[in-house]
Design a protein around this motif. Sequence first.
Motif, short mmCIF file in Angstrom:
data_model
loop_
_atom_site.label_atom_id
_atom_site.label_comp_id
_atom_site.label_asym_id
_atom_site.label_seq_id
_atom_site.Cartn_x
_atom_site.Cartn_y
_atom_site.Cartn_z
N THR A 1 -10.54 -8.68 0.11
CA THR A 1 -9.16 -7.93 1.64
C THR A 1 -10.27 -8.76 2.51
OG1 THR A 1 -9.18 -6.68 0.00
CG2 THR A 1 -9.02 -6.70 2.31
N ASP B 1 -1.87 -5.06 -2.97
CA ASP B 1 -2.90 -4.34 -3.78
C ASP B 1 -2.25 -3.05 -3.15
OD1 ASP B 1 -4.88 -2.81 -4.59
OD2 ASP B 1 -6.26 -4.04 -4.08
N SER C 1 -6.40 -1.95 1.46
CA SER C 1 -7.38 -1.97 2.42
C SER C 1 -6.70 -2.58 3.29
CB SER C 1 -8.30 -2.74 1.15
OG SER C 1 -8.40 -1.70 0.43
N ASP D 1 -2.73 -11.06 -0.31
CA ASP D 1 -4.03 -9.81 -1.25
C ASP D 1 -4.11 -9.38 -1.79
OD1 ASP D 1 -7.00 -9.04 -1.25
OD2 ASP D 1 -6.05 -7.38 0.24
MG LIG Z 1 -9.29 -5.14 -1.67
#
Ligand SMILES: [Mg+2]
Length: 280
Positions: free
Chosen positions: A16, A39, A43, A129
């Motif tokens: 991230t 994800d 995050s 990500d």
């Molecule tokens: Mg991450």
Amino acid sequence: MIVISVISTKGGVGKTTLSANLGSILADFGYRVLLIDADIQPSLSKYFPLVKLAKNGLTNMIETGIIDDDCISRVDIKLVSGVLDIVRSDSPDGSLNNFLISQVDRGFRMSKAINCPYVSDNYDVVIIDTQGSVGALLDAAILASTHLLSPVVPETISAREFVTGTIDLMKRFEMFSTMGIKIPVVKAVLYRQDRTTDAKTIGNYIRNAYFELSGRAEVLNTVVPQRKAYTEAATRQIPVHHHDNVRTGQSACASEVMHELIYELFPNLTGLTAGGVNHE
Ligand SMILES: [Mg+2]
Ligand SMILES: Nc1ncnc2c1ncn2[C@@H]1O[C@H](COP(=O)(O)OP(=O)(O)OP(=O)(O)O)[C@@H](O)[C@H]1O
């Protein structure tokens, strides 16, 4: 369209942080960058402050196979010329992964959305990500990518995991080559090197596993060290090349390291600097 997925079969390595810093420096190079937080733990969606909160995010993008204005949130950091937007992750209970698994075209939903005209009209680079474990969203991200970047913490256990994890992951995609779909080579970046580890030894270990990896992975020369600048920048919610751009002593500042990484990934940018940055 450049589509970079930041992947690792291991959690907590720095995906991230790398996605956020890579996206923001490319934006400062003048590119229009779209981050996608794929994800289910959101995050990246929380990494930078946002100025425009879209009502939709990843779920709508995957369900419809389209990205439009309603999925796009805008990052609130000072950029000289580029754009930095994000499709936020919005399925914390994991139901999106289950939905995707049940779809016949699960592997291609993300690719379809990224290749829609809205994205090609408004963005030059997409950075995805991903989560640190195998799943339908990770598979879809890999199949949508032109570049795969994998942070590897340079210690023996992580390096072994990188080799075996990458082989296992890539084997799952072998059937696609018979369909003419090319999976990009995984570019490993030695990441969070501390002063006690020898990145060269670990880099060589991974390079020597080349036979096993049989051209599926390579190691970049750039090494991103373990430095508090990265966590400090995350706490301040700003890019690390803004936070740490003056060299003190012998070791390169974070901005220099990020520039080196950019030059290695995109040699055509060599010699240019991200807007507003001056290393003198
Ligand atoms: Mg991450
Ligand atoms: N170069 C660095 N030096 C020091 N700390 C770092 C560096 N890069 C990232 N970190 C810290 O390492 C931790 C893990 O980073 P990050 O959340 O980016 O990993 P991740 O791979 O995305 O994790 P997950 O698999 O849980 O999604 C964070 O606390 C982050 O601030």
